[in-house]
Design a protein around this motif. Structure first.
Motif, PDB file in Angstrom:
ATOM      1  N   MET A   1       1.598  -1.490   0.031  1.00 54.50           N
ATOM      2  CA  MET A   1      -0.153   0.260  -0.234  1.00 54.50           C
ATOM      3  C   MET A   1       1.586   1.507   0.044  1.00 54.50           C
ATOM      4  SD  MET A   1      -2.469   0.742   3.092  1.00 54.50           S
ATOM      5  CE  MET A   1      -2.057   2.328   3.829  1.00 54.50           C
ATOM      6  N   SER A   2       0.892   2.366  -0.952  1.00 49.15           N
ATOM      7  CA  SER A   2       1.057   3.616  -0.650  1.00 49.15           C
ATOM      8  C   SER A   2       0.804   3.981  -0.228  1.00 49.15           C
ATOM      9  CB  SER A   2       1.693   3.872  -1.986  1.00 49.15           C
ATOM     10  OG  SER A   2       0.252   4.381  -2.474  1.00 49.15           O
ATOM     11  N   ILE A   3       1.849   5.055   0.408  1.00 52.52           N
ATOM     12  CA  ILE A   3       2.014   5.864   1.971  1.00 52.52           C
ATOM     13  C   ILE A   3       1.839   7.145   1.014  1.00 52.52           C
ATOM     14  CG2 ILE A   3       2.879   6.936   3.842  1.00 52.52           C
ATOM     15  CD1 ILE A   3       3.260   3.927   4.251  1.00 52.52           C
ATOM     16  N   SER A   4       0.895   8.390   1.127  1.00 49.27           N
ATOM     17  CA  SER A   4       0.789  10.106   0.525  1.00 49.27           C
ATOM     18  C   SER A   4       2.047  10.353   0.631  1.00 49.27           C
ATOM     19  CB  SER A   4      -0.351  10.129   0.818  1.00 49.27           C
ATOM     20  OG  SER A   4       0.016  10.644   1.828  1.00 49.27           O
ATOM     21  N   LYS A   5       2.681  11.550   0.761  1.00 55.08           N
ATOM     22  CA  LYS A   5       3.774  12.489   1.239  1.00 55.08           C
ATOM     23  C   LYS A   5       3.039  12.361   2.960  1.00 55.08           C
ATOM     24  CE  LYS A   5       6.322  16.385  -0.293  1.00 55.08           C
ATOM     25  NZ  LYS A   5       5.810  17.021   0.737  1.00 55.08           N
ATOM     26  N   GLU A   6       1.751  13.460   2.101  1.00 56.27           N
ATOM     27  CA  GLU A   6       1.309  14.463   3.575  1.00 56.27           C
ATOM     28  C   GLU A   6       1.076  13.204   4.854  1.00 56.27           C
ATOM     29  OE1 GLU A   6      -0.037  16.271   0.019  1.00 56.27           O
ATOM     30  OE2 GLU A   6      -0.299  13.556   0.531  1.00 56.27           O
ATOM     31  N   LEU A   7       0.651  12.511   4.856  1.00 65.92           N
ATOM     32  CA  LEU A   7       0.517  11.012   5.870  1.00 65.92           C
ATOM     33  C   LEU A   7       2.502  10.989   6.668  1.00 65.92           C
ATOM     34  CD1 LEU A   7      -1.050   7.681   6.369  1.00 65.92           C
ATOM     35  CD2 LEU A   7       1.233   7.688   7.363  1.00 65.92           C
ATOM     36  N   SER A   8       2.701  10.626   5.064  1.00 66.04           N
ATOM     37  CA  SER A   8       4.290  10.105   5.820  1.00 66.04           C
ATOM     38  C   SER A   8       5.522  12.017   6.336  1.00 66.04           C
ATOM     39  CB  SER A   8       5.755  10.340   4.633  1.00 66.04           C
ATOM     40  OG  SER A   8       7.105   9.995   4.630  1.00 66.04           O
ATOM     41  N   THR A   9       4.835  12.948   6.132  1.00 65.55           N
ATOM     42  CA  THR A   9       4.802  14.174   6.821  1.00 65.55           C
ATOM     43  C   THR A   9       4.522  14.037   7.862  1.00 65.55           C
ATOM     44  OG1 THR A   9       4.947  15.303   4.245  1.00 65.55           O
ATOM     45  CG2 THR A   9       5.152  16.775   7.048  1.00 65.55           C
ATOM     46  N   LEU A  10       3.151  13.961   8.247  1.00 70.26           N
ATOM     47  CA  LEU A  10       2.328  13.668   9.194  1.00 70.26           C
ATOM     48  C   LEU A  10       3.284  13.335  10.485  1.00 70.26           C
ATOM     49  CD1 LEU A  10       0.161  14.457  11.751  1.00 70.26           C
ATOM     50  CD2 LEU A  10      -1.577  12.834  10.345  1.00 70.26           C
ATOM     51  N   ALA A  11       3.196  11.703  10.037  1.00 74.62           N
ATOM     52  CA  ALA A  11       3.947  10.697  11.354  1.00 74.62           C
ATOM     53  C   ALA A  11       5.605  11.685  11.679  1.00 74.62           C
ATOM     54  CB  ALA A  11       3.943   9.667  10.700  1.00 74.62           C
ATOM     55  N   SER A  12       6.668  11.747  10.865  1.00 75.03           N
ATOM     56  CA  SER A  12       7.385  12.231  10.757  1.00 75.03           C
ATOM     57  C   SER A  12       7.071  13.364  11.866  1.00 75.03           C
ATOM     58  CB  SER A  12       8.386  12.766   9.776  1.00 75.03           C
ATOM     59  OG  SER A  12       7.872  14.319   9.335  1.00 75.03           O
ATOM     60  N   TRP A  13       7.201  14.582  11.864  1.00 72.75           N
ATOM     61  CA  TRP A  13       6.252  15.276  13.018  1.00 72.75           C
ATOM     62  C   TRP A  13       5.990  15.094  13.847  1.00 72.75           C
ATOM     63  CZ3 TRP A  13       3.253  19.712   9.268  1.00 72.75           C
ATOM     64  CH2 TRP A  13       4.767  20.160   8.279  1.00 72.75           C
ATOM     65  N   MET A  14       5.223  13.901  14.170  1.00 72.81           N
ATOM     66  CA  MET A  14       4.504  13.696  15.396  1.00 72.81           C
ATOM     67  C   MET A  14       5.122  12.777  16.209  1.00 72.81           C
ATOM     68  SD  MET A  14       0.258  12.636  14.624  1.00 72.81           S
ATOM     69  CE  MET A  14       0.319  12.813  16.447  1.00 72.81           C
ATOM     70  N   THR A  15       6.576  12.843  15.407  1.00 72.07           N
ATOM     71  CA  THR A  15       7.477  11.083  16.619  1.00 72.07           C
ATOM     72  C   THR A  15       8.638  12.146  16.630  1.00 72.07           C
ATOM     73  OG1 THR A  15       8.396  10.684  14.815  1.00 72.07           O
ATOM     74  CG2 THR A  15       6.730   9.307  15.343  1.00 72.07           C
ATOM     75  N   GLY A  16       7.883  11.751  18.254  1.00 65.35           N
ATOM     76  CA  GLY A  16       9.729  12.657  19.216  1.00 65.35           C
ATOM     77  C   GLY A  16       9.534  12.231  20.330  1.00 65.35           C
ATOM     78  N   GLU A  17      10.155  13.339  20.932  1.00 66.59           N
ATOM     79  CA  GLU A  17      10.421  13.415  22.407  1.00 66.59           C
ATOM     80  C   GLU A  17       9.916  14.605  22.782  1.00 66.59           C
ATOM     81  OE1 GLU A  17      12.774  13.776  26.692  1.00 66.59           O
ATOM     82  OE2 GLU A  17      13.142  11.792  25.621  1.00 66.59           O
ATOM     83  N   PHE A  18       8.794  15.489  23.659  1.00 62.54           N
ATOM     84  CA  PHE A  18       8.259  16.609  23.110  1.00 62.54           C
ATOM     85  C   PHE A  18       8.179  17.113  24.740  1.00 62.54           C
ATOM     86  CE2 PHE A  18       6.400  15.118  19.684  1.00 62.54           C
ATOM     87  CZ  PHE A  18       6.690  15.706  18.799  1.00 62.54           C
ATOM     88  N   SER A  19       8.042  19.098  25.230  1.00 62.81           N
ATOM     89  CA  SER A  19       8.261  19.068  26.463  1.00 62.81           C
ATOM     90  C   SER A  19       7.716  20.995  26.162  1.00 62.81           C
ATOM     91  CB  SER A  19      10.014  19.644  26.905  1.00 62.81           C
ATOM     92  OG  SER A  19       9.432  20.538  27.788  1.00 62.81           O
ATOM     93  N   ASN A  20       6.427  20.680  26.960  1.00 63.12           N
ATOM     94  CA  ASN A  20       5.778  22.156  27.514  1.00 63.12           C
ATOM     95  C   ASN A  20       6.459  22.858  27.897  1.00 63.12           C
ATOM     96  OD1 ASN A  20       5.019  20.546  29.840  1.00 63.12           O
ATOM     97  ND2 ASN A  20       2.744  21.633  29.555  1.00 63.12           N
TER      98      ASN A  20
END
Length: 197
Positions: A1-20
């Protein structure tokens, strides 16, 4: 199944450790200083890109809570985020900091959370995810049914969480993003760990 550029970007932006941390210092009455982990799980668990999420008070890093899985699904060019819960959340406590443990995850460890589905749109350099009108997201916690309103916005280096628990009868927010979104900055990037097959 092909993954769109939009979904790939969304996933990469969301993955990480975050602090507020900045927000918690500016408005300590309304915002606890949290650390939030969002880390990819193996593609084969759900047959799509998905991330493990948990959070903790920055003062007690060894007690993370709210373990869940966010699965990215795409239909006819429309991206949605589907939430899954853990059958035994305690068994996965701290996995946001332990990629090797997440590699042990199987479909048998999780269960879909009914009604917990977000629609994703893009505007002003951010992805925005919100629940459809009339959707109800509920889950069991300590043998009680809890209702939550889910939602987030994400850019390349920021993640804003609007998740909040609500009183089912009145819709009044009782925990979480009561006054405004929790505004996190990405401090570690895990996007290199995303697998696409």
């Amino acid at each position: 199944m092909s993954i769109s550029k939009e979904l790939s970007t969304l996933a990469s932006w969301m993955t990480g450790e975050f602090s507020n941390r900045e927000q918690s210092l500016d408005q300590p009455v309304w915002f606890v200083n949290l650390v939030w982990w969002q880390r990819p799980i193996p593609y084969n668990v759900l047959g799509s890109i998905a991330i493990f999420a948990e959070q903790t008070n920055a003062l007690i890093l060894d007690r993370p809570y709210r373990q869940r899985i966010l699965q990215f699904v795409e239909n006819d060019g429309k991206i949605q985020v589907k939430y899954w819960g853990f059958k035994d959340p305690v068994a996965w406590t701290g996995a946001g900091r332990d990629r090797d443990r997440l590699n042990q995850l199987t479909i048998n460890d999780i269960e879909p959370l009914a009604g917990c589905l977000l629609d994703v749109s893009f505007a002003n350099g951010r992805y925005k995810a919100e629940m459809p009108k009339d959707a109800k997201c509920c889950f069991q916690y300590l043998n009680e049914s809890r209702q939550v309103v889910l939602g987030f916005e994400v850019s390349a280096d920021e993640f804003w969480s609007g998740d909040r628990g609500v009183e089912p009868e009145t819709g009044t927010a009782i925990w979480g993003a009561i006054m405004d979104f929790y505004k996190f900055k990405k401090i570690h990037d895990f996007s290199a760990e995303i697998t696409y097959h």
